[in-house]
Design an enzyme around this catalytic site. Structure first.
Site, PDB file in Angstrom:
ATOM      1  N   LYS B  67       0.696  -1.116  -0.144  1.00  0.00           N
ATOM      2  CA  LYS B  67      -0.034  -0.009  -0.052  1.00  0.00           C
ATOM      3  C   LYS B  67       0.918   1.251   0.009  1.00  0.00           C
ATOM      4  CE  LYS B  67      -3.870  -2.448   2.050  1.00  0.00           C
ATOM      5  NZ  LYS B  67      -4.472  -2.713   3.386  1.00  0.00           N
ATOM      6  N   GLN B 111      -4.984  -2.097   9.444  1.00  0.00           N
ATOM      7  CA  GLN B 111      -4.663  -3.305   8.756  1.00  0.00           C
ATOM      8  C   GLN B 111      -5.293  -4.456   9.693  1.00  0.00           C
ATOM      9  OE1 GLN B 111      -3.290  -3.721   5.690  1.00  0.00           O
ATOM     10  NE2 GLN B 111      -4.000  -5.582   5.772  1.00  0.00           N
ATOM     11  N   ASP B 134     -11.586   2.735   4.252  1.00  0.00           N
ATOM     12  CA  ASP B 134     -12.197   1.160   3.926  1.00  0.00           C
ATOM     13  C   ASP B 134     -13.554   1.056   4.028  1.00  0.00           C
ATOM     14  OD1 ASP B 134      -9.850  -0.542   3.623  1.00  0.00           O
ATOM     15  OD2 ASP B 134      -9.468  -0.867   5.619  1.00  0.00           O
TER      16      ASP B 134
END
Lengths: 307, 307
Positions: B67, B111, B134
């Site tokens: 990422k 994460q 997200d």
């Protein structure tokens, strides 16, 4: 489509079990009343429901009056605010904020529809998610959609549909379910509830090309689309359970009022094919207020940690 | 089921169009890069993405590194916090709160999976919904489910699935769609997105009794269940578009690593029946990070009112 009568002739061989929403709603109101009395006796708390009504729509006034009466009957204290049609969004939100902070209020309900100059979203979002007994806050809908999460409240009408299925002994897990209509208030949460109960769910809506074919695969049908007699006998799998949320007025010269109420499902045809079906009126209708009382009780129990 | 090879023989008559996720993801990253340069030149703002990693799982470290690399390549400034496995929930939430308040950060990502002693829900709920790139916050899922509402962010993987359909010219409105799997991260939001795009959606899951029969009705299949080669050729309607989200390792002695990756769909069989299909790897996989970059850019644009 002829909205008045969907079946050419009404035969006497109807075989579906009639799901009596009036009776189930009465049972639930009684159960809620018993629990409220127990809570009052044990910890001295009475559940409180605040209703905010803006404007003077006759139908909304009737709904609010009925809710108040139902509260009185089970021992919920109701608080009512009536604002004029030209009230500002800010005034409504100020009243919501006061109820959010009031420990004697466990549920807050804003009667819809709101006047056109108001933004529903801003107003509904102002209700504390812990007092959102209508279950319309996006957080409650999001939690309803998510695995491993539970909403504080489930919207009353779809919760009433599920309760009718449960109390009629309809198995849901592993069954095919079709929800017709995808409103925020009924169709969408009904689909999410069926999905949480492990049905295999399809949603049929205005853009669906073959609604009849898909609906005919369903073991459970929840119709909430607002079109009189849309679901005909040919749409229904023999033995299916049908919950009809529609309440549509159709002309009826034989009625003293000049109209009568019919559902989204052609009852005359469907009751010959289905295994169980709710009538209109007397099916889902009475359940909505019963579920509102139940949500208000649940809220008071949760806030006061009363089991 | 033999997870290694689903087709007895691989024939050469494959006819489905292969949806090249690697290529589409590259195009999107380039488009995002161009927009970021334009924003920087015009208003001097660079989008910022904060990533919080707890513990030292090798796979999570690889994802975070990828990422970061992808951010660098398009001009997003990345902020990284690494916490030890035994960090407290409070510490994680404290870092989230700092990033919530930091105007140079437009997206915050925690994460997953988190260590077992932490409550995912508490931590994800701490992310400001305006920086929840997200899209996992219940408010964002709720808005996704509701008519007339839009989430701030759509979860990256299902957004990537939709982007692949759009850019491959697959019509969605009025089509039958089946989503296999109902996870919070892929299946559920994918179904809600297809529904918002006016498909008629059914969700197939572990409790579904006849998944093959239902799936065969679909014009569009999104498979996100994590079972190698579950969807066989016989499950597929000729000409259907298939998006395969699964990435499942299966033993392969012929591979230097001893295994290879396959999807939830038996590619060899499906590619002979489907109209279009994503390969695994190289299909949905590369899209997830591309959508994360796109969400971070969108967030910076929204916060700075840059069009």
């Amino acid at each position: 489509m002829d909205g008045f009568s969907c079946a050419a002739t009404v035969l006497a061989d109807a075989s579906a079990k009639i799901i009596d929403g009036k009776l189930v709603a009465k049972q639930i109101r009684e159960e809620v009343g018993v629990e409220i009395a127990r809570m009052k006796d044990t910890i001295g708390v009475v559940p409180g429901l605040a209703v905010i009504l803006v404007g003077s729509r006759k139908d909304s006034q009737t709904y609010v009056r009925n809710k108040k009466k139902a509260c009185d009957a089970v021992g919920i204290k109701s608080y009512e605010v009536n604002l004029p049609e030209d009230a500002s969004e800010y005034e409504v939100i100020k009243h919501i904020a006061t109820f959010n902070d009031d420990p004697s209020v466990h549920g807050i309900l804003v009667q819809l529809p709101l006047p056109r100059h108001m933004n529903d979203e801003n107003i509904l979002n102002a209700v504390s998610i812990e007092k959102d007994v209508d279950g319309f806050h996006p957080v409650n809908i999001g939690r309803l959609a998510m695995q491993g999460r539970d909403p504080f409240f489930v919207p009353c009408t779809p919760k009433g549909c599920m309760e009718l299925l449960h109390r009629s002994g309809v198995e849901i897990k592993g069954k095919r379910a079709v929800v017709i209509g995808r409103s925020n208030i009924v169709g969408t949460p009904a689909a999410l509830l069926l999905q949480k109960a492990n049905a295999t769910v399809s949603i049929v809506h205005s853009k669906t090309k073959n609604p009849e074919e898909i609906t005919r695969q369903a073991d459970i049908i929840i119709a909430a689309v607002g079109v009189a007699n849309l679901v005909r006998g040919s749409w229904i799998k023999p033995g299916a359970a049908i919950i009809d949320v529609g309440i549509n007025p159709v002309d009826d010269p034989a009625s003293p009022r000049g109209y009568r109420l019919v559902g989204d499902v052609c009852f005359e045809e469907a009751s010959k094919v289905a295994g169980a079906i709710t009538p209109v009126p007397g099916g889902v209708g009475p359940m909505t207020i019963a579920m509102l009382l139940s949500n208000t009780l649940d809220s008071a129990k949760r806030i006061h940690k009363f089991k």
